[in-house]
Design a protein around this motif. Structure first.
Motif, PDB file in Angstrom:
ATOM      1  N   ASN A 198       0.758  -1.368   0.053  1.00 10.29           N
ATOM      2  CA  ASN A 198       0.205   0.162   0.046  1.00 10.29           C
ATOM      3  C   ASN A 198       1.015   1.272  -0.099  1.00 10.29           C
ATOM      4  O   ASN A 198       0.565   2.128   0.791  1.00 10.29           O
ATOM      5  CB  ASN A 198      -0.953   0.020   1.175  1.00 10.29           C
ATOM      6  N   ARG A 285      -6.387   1.446  -7.411  1.00 10.47           N
ATOM      7  CA  ARG A 285      -6.109   0.908  -6.030  1.00 10.47           C
ATOM      8  C   ARG A 285      -6.208  -0.595  -6.004  1.00 10.47           C
ATOM      9  O   ARG A 285      -5.784  -1.307  -5.234  1.00 10.47           O
ATOM     10  CB  ARG A 285      -6.614   1.743  -4.960  1.00 10.47           C
ATOM     11  N   SER A 286      -7.614  -0.814  -6.396  1.00  6.50           N
ATOM     12  CA  SER A 286      -8.090  -2.436  -6.402  1.00  6.50           C
ATOM     13  C   SER A 286      -7.069  -3.325  -7.119  1.00  6.50           C
ATOM     14  O   SER A 286      -6.885  -4.542  -6.821  1.00  6.50           O
ATOM     15  CB  SER A 286      -9.535  -2.385  -7.212  1.00  6.50           C
ATOM     16  N   GLU A 695      -3.970  -4.643   9.967  1.00  5.83           N
ATOM     17  CA  GLU A 695      -3.795  -4.973   8.792  1.00  5.83           C
ATOM     18  C   GLU A 695      -3.745  -6.600   8.471  1.00  5.83           C
ATOM     19  O   GLU A 695      -3.243  -7.535   9.204  1.00  5.83           O
ATOM     20  CB  GLU A 695      -2.502  -4.509   8.057  1.00  5.83           C
ATOM     21  N   SER A 709      -9.731  -3.834  -0.914  1.00  8.83           N
ATOM     22  CA  SER A 709      -9.931  -2.510  -1.175  1.00  8.83           C
ATOM     23  C   SER A 709      -9.805  -1.629   0.202  1.00  8.83           C
ATOM     24  O   SER A 709      -9.687  -2.035   1.187  1.00  8.83           O
ATOM     25  CB  SER A 709     -11.218  -2.028  -1.835  1.00  8.83           C
ATOM     26  N   TYR A 710      -9.711  -0.159   0.209  1.00  5.89           N
ATOM     27  CA  TYR A 710      -9.502   0.450   1.149  1.00  5.89           C
ATOM     28  C   TYR A 710     -10.916   0.550   2.010  1.00  5.89           C
ATOM     29  O   TYR A 710     -11.026   0.759   3.280  1.00  5.89           O
ATOM     30  CB  TYR A 710      -9.344   1.929   1.042  1.00  5.89           C
ATOM     31  N   MET A 711     -12.024  -0.027   1.673  1.00  2.45           N
ATOM     32  CA  MET A 711     -13.286  -0.140   2.472  1.00  2.45           C
ATOM     33  C   MET A 711     -13.396  -1.368   3.260  1.00  2.45           C
ATOM     34  O   MET A 711     -14.070  -1.593   4.235  1.00  2.45           O
ATOM     35  CB  MET A 711     -14.376  -0.584   1.325  1.00  2.45           C
ATOM     36  N   TYR A 713      -9.515  -3.428   3.716  1.00  2.00           N
ATOM     37  CA  TYR A 713      -8.378  -3.656   4.362  1.00  2.00           C
ATOM     38  C   TYR A 713      -8.153  -2.590   5.248  1.00  2.00           C
ATOM     39  O   TYR A 713      -8.420  -1.269   4.882  1.00  2.00           O
ATOM     40  CB  TYR A 713      -7.377  -3.400   3.122  1.00  2.00           C
ATOM     41  N   MET A 715      -6.298  -0.019   6.795  1.00  2.79           N
ATOM     42  CA  MET A 715      -5.034   0.768   6.778  1.00  2.79           C
ATOM     43  C   MET A 715      -4.942   1.729   8.129  1.00  2.79           C
ATOM     44  O   MET A 715      -6.116   1.988   8.417  1.00  2.79           O
ATOM     45  CB  MET A 715      -5.244   1.864   5.631  1.00  2.79           C
ATOM     46  N   PRO A 716      -3.909   1.706   8.558  1.00  4.58           N
ATOM     47  CA  PRO A 716      -3.677   2.572   9.898  1.00  4.58           C
ATOM     48  C   PRO A 716      -3.990   3.901   9.452  1.00  4.58           C
ATOM     49  O   PRO A 716      -3.682   4.632   8.299  1.00  4.58           O
ATOM     50  CB  PRO A 716      -1.990   2.204  10.348  1.00  4.58           C
TER      51      PRO A 716
END
Ligand code: FES
Ligand code: FES
Lengths: 788, 158
Positions: A198, A285-286, A695, A709-711, A713, A715-716
Motif C-alpha cells: 500500500n 487501487r483495487s 492489517e 480495497s480500502y473499504m 483492508y 489501513m492504519p
C-alpha cells in the motif's frame, strides 16, 4: 568540524512536493499518448479456453488489444533474480511468469489482455467487451496446505507445490538433543500474516518507443531503475540495453513493492514498439491490492529451549513460506537469507536450526515488504522469548539481558560470528534496552499494572532486535544465490564554477536522499549545501545503480559517493599544489580551500575547479576535468539493532485494544540527518504496529482476495497511534567510511512483536494464559482470548 | 455526453466541455494539468485528492466535474499566495511532515480547512480530523506536529 552532518537540515526536495509540483509517473503526459488497461482474471485458478476480442476491438477509441497469444514465444516472462537450491542441491522450481497468460490463470489479477485506447475510460469500457471463456479449478491459498498431498497444483512441474526447501544452521539432531535436555522449552505455532504494501502512489508505467532514435524509454514508479532495465532488456524483451532508458521520476513510497520488475513495465514497452505511440498504464487501487507484490505470509512452528538459569540453549524454527503463484524478483531470498540468517538475534543461542519450505499457491506473488524476512525473524524470536518469560515466571527484560551477546565494536573486538552464517559488524545491545526501560519508567509501570482494577487490562511488551541491512557484498550474495551484484555507483561531477552534480544509483522514494547525500557531499568537500545537486533515478544520466531497498542507500550508495569525493579532492590537491607552487604533502584541505601548511597561502575549491576546465596553467601530464565515478561494494552487511516497548490497554468488555505508548530506541550507527532518521523510524513503526493490530490480506478458499480495497483492508489511520517516543544510541559501523548502518526498516522490524507481546502480557496478568492472539489482533480475537 | 462547465480554479476561470462521468479529480489532473491533486484509491478513502470547493475540503474523486460548475476550487497549487508559502506548507517542511509527498497535498488541504473550524486543536482532535487521509510513510507523527505548528503560526498571524 561538520557543518551539516548530524544536523536536522530541512529537506531540499520538499519545495516541489508541498507546492504540488512533484512529478510522479502518472503526472507525465506526452503528445499522442494512449492509455492501457489490463484485463485481469477474476478467478484464482482456471484454464483459458478462448478470448474473443472482436467486439472490444471496434469499441470507441480503441487503438490495439493484445492477448498472450500475440506475444512472441521468445518472450517467456519476467524472471526471478535470486536462486535458492533445494536441500538436495536441485535448483528451485522457477515456472515462467508470462506477461499475459496463455493457457492458465494462477491468481486473481493474473493479466489476460491489454487494451489500449485514446483515454483511460475508453480502454476500461472496451475491456468489458472482451469475452474470456474460463474453465474453473480448485485453488489453494495457504502455504502449508499447499504442500499437503492432493492439494490443487499451481504448476504441473512443481510437485506438492514446493518451490524449494532449505535449511541453515546446526544439524537438526544437535538442536533436538539440546531441546530434549533443556530445563524449559517454549513452543509456539503462529502465522505471520500476509501484508499488502500500500504505497500511496499506485504503480504506473509509461512505455515510449522513439522511431527517430530507435530508442525506448520506460518511465516507471520504481525503487530500482537500472535493475529494471537490466532484467527487462536481458531477460524479458531481448532489447539492446544501450537503446533503453529507464526513468524513475518522483516515487510515492515503495516499502519494497516497487523494487521488482513487473509485467506491466515490459508490456507497455513492448506494446509501444508495436503501435509506435507512448502508452501509459496506471493501476487502480483495487488492482494494486491484487498485483503489487505482497509481504510476509509465513506459517511457523518454533521451539526455544532454556537451561534452569534462563540461558537459551537451542532454537528450532520450521516455516512454510508462501511464494504466491510465481516467483517475484527477490522472493526466494526473503524467507531464507533474509530470515533464517537472522535467527541468532542478539542472543548467544549456541544451537540453531531453521527449516523453510517455500510453496506456490493461487495467490498474488509475495516478495520483500519493509524489512523483508527480518521482521519475520524478529517476530519469531521475540514472541518466543517474551512467552518464555511468562511461562518461567521471569521478567522478560531480565531474560533478555541474561542472553545478550556482549558488546563488540568490530575494531578492538572481532565481529560476532553467528550459528546462521553471518558475522555481525558491531553491537552493544544492553544499552538500548536500558534506555528504553528508563523512558518507559518500567518499575512504576509494573506497579500501576499490579494495582489495575476495573474494566481495563494493562500490558507491556518488549522486542529487541538485530537486523541486517546495507545489502551487501556482491560475492557473498552471489554465493547465496543473488543473480545480481549489490554494489552501488556514484559520480561526482565538479562543474567549472565549482558547483557539484552528484549522480547516484540509489533512488529515493521518500527517504530524502537529495538532502542527506548533499549533507555528506557539502561537508566532505567543505562547500555550501546549495552548491550540491543530487541526481538519481534516470538510467541515461546515472552510470549504474542497484537502487534503494534493504536500508542500503547511505551505507552503500553514500559510501560510493565518498569514494568519488576522495578522488576529486586528491586530483584537486594536485592542481592546487601546482597553483600554490607547493607539494601536495604540504597542503591541508579545509572549508573549501587548500592551504600551504603553516602559511596563509591558499587556493579555493572554485579556482581549482575552474583551472581543471581551463587548464592553461596546469600540472604537466594531468588530465583536464574534475569528474570521478566510483563503485562501492561493501565488506559486509551492516547490523542495526534496537529495543521497542509497547504499552496497551484492553477493554475487557469489547476486547478493543488501545496502544497507549510506544517507545523505540534504535541504533542505526552514525546519523547524518536526525530528523530524517526519526521520520523513517516513525513510518516503520506505523507499519509494524499496523501488522500487529489492523492489517492483513484475507484470501478465501476459492482464492478471492476478500479485503482488496480500502473499504475492507484496515489501513492504519492517524488516530490509531499515540505520539511515538523515540531515541537512539550510536554504535558506528566499522566497515564503511560514514559509519552508518541504515534506518529505513528498523521501525517495522522491531515493533510488531512488541505489540503482540503487550497484549499477551495484559491477558496473562488478567488471568488468561493464552500463548497467542492471531494478527491482526482485532477486538473480536482479543475478546475471544479472554473467554478461555 | 459532453457538458459545458465553468469553474474558477486557483483564481483562474476555466470553461470547457466534460463528459458526464468525468470525476473532478480527473478533470483537474487531465484537463487542467493540475497534477498536484493525487489519486490514491478508487473508493474515496485515502484523501490524496482533497481540494477546497468554495472553501471547504472535499475529496475531488467523490465529485463529478459537472457538479463543480460555477464553483470556486482551490488545489494545492493555489495554496501559496504571491509566491509566499502558506503557513501549512512551511510547517510541513519544518516539521518533516512529508516523505514521499504523495499524500501531502491532500493532507494540507484537509488540515487548512480543519484549522478554520478549530484553530486551536488538541493532538487527539488533529488525529481524528485526519481519519480520511492516509499516509503510509510518516506514521502520521510529524504530520500531527506540522499541523500543530501551522495552528500556532496562523493564530499568531491574526
Ligand atoms: S483518490 Fe480520492 S479519496 Fe482516494
Ligand atoms: S508522505 Fe508518503 S504517503 Fe504520506
Amino acid at each position: 568540524m561538520t557543518k551539516y552532518i548530524g544536523k536536522s537540515v530541512k529537506r531540499v526536495e520538499d519545495k516541489r512536493f508541498i507546492t504540488g509540483q512533484g512529478k510522479y509517473t502518472d503526472d507525465i503526459k506526452m503528445p499522442g499518448m494512449v492509455y492501457a488497461y489490463i484485463l485481469r482474471s477474476p478467478y484464482a485458478h482456471a484454464t483459458v479456453n478462448s478470448i474473443n476480442i472482436d467486439a472490444a476491438k471496434s469499441a470507441e477509441g480503441v487503438v490495439a488489444i493484445y492477448t498472450g497469444a500475440d506475444i512472441p514465444e521468445a518472450i517467456a516472462g519476467v524472471p526471478c533474480g535470486w536462486q535458492v537450491n533445494f536441500k538436495n542441491g536441485d535448483i528451485m522450481k522457477e515456472p515462467p511468469h508470462p506477461l499475459l497468460v496463455r493457457k492458465k490463470v494462477r491468481h486473481v489479477g493474473d493479466g489476460v489482455a491489454i487494451i489500449i485506447a485514446d483515454t483511460r475510460a475508453n480502454a476500461k469500457d472496451a475491456s468489458e467487451l472482451v469475452d474470456v471463456d474460463y474453465d474453473l479449478h480448485d485453488a489453494v491459498t495457504d502455504p502449508k496446505a499447499a504442500a499437503q498431498p492432493g492439494a490443487p497444483l499451481v504448476h504441473a512441474d512443481a510437485p506438492n507445490n514446493i518451490a524449494f526447501d532449505w535449511q541453515l544452521g546446526n544439524p537438526k539432531e544437535e538442536v533436538a538433543a539440546a531441546l530434549a535436555s533443556a530445563a524449559h522449552v517454549t513452543e509456539l505455532d503462529f502465522v505471520n500474516q500476509r501484508m499488502i504494501p500500500n504505497a500511496m502512489e499506485p504503480r504506473s508505467a509509461i512505455g515510449h518507443y522513439d522511431t527517430a532514435y530507435d530508442k525506448y524509454t520506460l518511465y516507471t514508479s520504481t525503487q530500482n531503475p537500472h535493475l529494471t532495465r537490466l532484467l527487462m532488456c536481458a531477460f524479458v524483451l531481448g532489447l539492446p540495453e544501450h537503446k533503453v532508458r529507464v526513468v524513475g521520476p518522483d516515487v510515492g513510497g515503495g516499502f519494497g513493492s516497487k523494487i521488482f520488475h513487473y509485467i506491466e513495465e515490459a508490456l507497455v514497452v513492448w506494446c509501444s514498439k508495436q503501435i509506435e505511440l507512448p502508452i501509459k498504464w496506471t493501476c487502480d487501487r483495487s488492482e494494486a491490492f491484487l498485483t503489487d507484490a505482497h509481504g510476509r505470509d509465513h506459517v511457523t512452528n518454533a521451539k526455544m529451549g532454556f537451561d534452569a538459569d534462563g540461558k537459551i540453549v537451542a532454537l528450532q524454527a520450521n516455516t512454510f513460506a508462501n511464494m504466491g503463484a510465481y516467483l517475484s524478483t527477490f522472493a526466494p531470498a526473503v524467507p531464507t537469507y533474509l530470515h533464517g540468517t537472522l535467527l541468532q538475534g542478539l542472543y548467544t543461542t549456541p544451537k540453531i536450526n531453521v527449516d523453510v519450505t517455500a510453496t506456490f499457491t493461487h495467490t498474488n506473488a509475495v516478495d520483500a515488504y519493509r524489512g523483508a524476512g527480518r521482521p519475520e525473524a524478529t517476530f519469531l524470536l521475540e514472541r518466543l522469548i517474551d512467552l518464555a518469560a511468562l511461562e518461567m515466571e521471569m521478567d522478560p527484560t531480565e531474560l533478555r539481558f541474561k542472553n545478550f551477546i556482549p558488546a563488540f565494536d568490530g575494531v578492538e573486538q572481532e565481529g560476532y560470528v553467528t550459528q546462521v552464517a553471518l558475522q555481525y559488524d558491531s553491537g552493544n545491545y544492553a544499552p538500548v534496552l536500558t534506555r528504553a526501560l528508563e523512558m518507559v519508567g518500567y518499575e512504576a509501570f509494573r506497579e500501576e499494572q499490579k494495582n489495575q482494577k476495573g474494566d481495563k487490562l494493562l500490558g507491556i511488551g518488549f522486542s529487541t532486535y538485530v537486523e541486517a541491512c546495507g545489502i551487501a557484498p556482491s560475492a557473498v550474495v552471489g554465493a547465496l544465490g543473488a543473480r545480481a551484484g549489490l554494489f552501488e555507483s556514484a559520480q561526482v561531477r565538479v562543474q567549472p564554477t565549482g558547483k557539484v552534480s552528484v549522480y547516484t544509483g540509489s533512488h529515493s522514494h521518500g527517504q530524502g536522499h537529495e538532502t542527506t547525500f548533499a549533507q555528506v557531499v557539502a561537508d566532505r568537500m567543505g562547500i555550501p549545501l546549495e552548491d550540491v545537486e543530487i541526481i538519481h533515478g534516470d538510467s541515461d544520466s546515472v552510470a549504474f545503480g542497484m537502487g534503494t531497498y534493504g536500508s542500503r542507500s547511505l551505507a552503500v550508495g553514500g559510501s560510493a559517493i565518498v569514494k568519488s569525493i576522495d578522488k576529486v579532492l586528491e586530483k584537486g590537491a594536485k592542481i592546487a599544489a601546482h597553483l600554490l607552487e607547493a607539494s601536495t604533502d604540504d597542503l591541508d584541505y579545509a572549508e573549501g580551500k587548500w592551504t600551504v601548511k603553516g602559511t596563509d597561502k591558499s587556493v579555493g575549491f572554485g579556482d581549482v575547479s575552474l583551472t581543471a576546465y581551463v587548464p592553461h596553467n596546469y600540472p604537466e601530464g594531468l588530465e583536464p576535468g574534475l569528474d570521478f565515478s566510483s563503485f562501492y561494494d561493501p565488506a559486509n552487511f551492516t547490523y542495526p539493532f534496537g529495543a521497542h516497548v509497547a504499552i496497551v490497554e484492553i477493554d475487557k468488555e469489547t476486547g478493543f485494544t488501545k496502544l497507549k505508548r510506544f517507545i523505540a530506541v534504535d541504533d542505526v550507527g552514525n546519523v547524518i540527518n536526525p530528523m530524517i532518521v526519526d521520520g523513517q523510524i516513525h513510518g516503520g513503526l506505523a507499519q509494524g504496529i499496523g501488522q500487529a493490530m489492523l492489517e492483513g490480506a484475507i484470501y478465501d478458499e476459492t482464492g478471492q482476495l476478500i479485503n482488496g480495497s480500502y473499504m475492507d483492508y484496515c489501513m492504519p489511520r492517524a488516530d490509531d497511534f499515540p505520539s511515538f517516543e523515540v531515541d537512539r544510541t550510536v554504535t558506528p559501523c566499522p566497515h564503511n567510511p560514514l559509519g552508518v548502518k541504515g534506518a529505513g526498516e528498523a521501525g517495522c522490524i522491531g515493533s510488531t512483536p512488541a505489540v503482540v507481546n503487550a497484549v499477551i502480557d495484559a491477558l496473562w496478568k488478567g488471568g488468561h494464559k493464552v500463548k497467542d492472539v492471531k494478527m491482526p489482533m482485532t477486538p473480536e480475537r482479543v475478546w475471544t482470548a479472554m473467554q478461555g | 455526453m459532453a457538458n459545458k462547465i465553468s469553474v474558477t480554479v486557483n483564481g483562474k476561470q476555466y470553461t470547457g466541455e466534460v463528459e458526464s462521468r468525468t470525476l473532478l479529480s480527473d478533470y483537474l489532473r487531465e484537463d487542467l494539468s493540475l497534477t498536484g491533486t493525487h489519486i490514491g484509491c478508487d473508493t474515496s478513502s485515502c484523501g490524496a485528492c482533497t481540494i477546497h470547493i468554495d472553501g471547504k475540503a472535499v475529496k475531488s474523486c467523490t465529485m463529478l466535474a459537472v457538479q463543480a460548475d460555477g464553483c470556486e476550487v482551490t488545489t494545492v497549487e493555489g495554496l501559496a499566495t504571491n509566491g509566499n508559502l502558506h503557513p501549512m506548507q512551511e510547517s510541513f517542511k519544518e516539521e518533516h511532515g512529508l516523505q514521499c509527498g504523495f499524500c501531502t497535498p491532500g493532507m494540507m488541504m484537509t488540515a487548512t480547512d480543519f484549522l478554520k473550524t478549530n484553530p486551536n486543536p488538541s493532538e487527539q482532535e488533529i488525529r481524528e480530523a485526519l481519519e480520511g487521509n492516509f499516509c503510509r510513510c510518516t506514521g502520521y507523527h510529524n504530520i500531527v506536529r506540522s499541523i500543530q505548528l501551522a495552528a500556532k503560526k496562523m493564530s499568531e498571524a491574526v
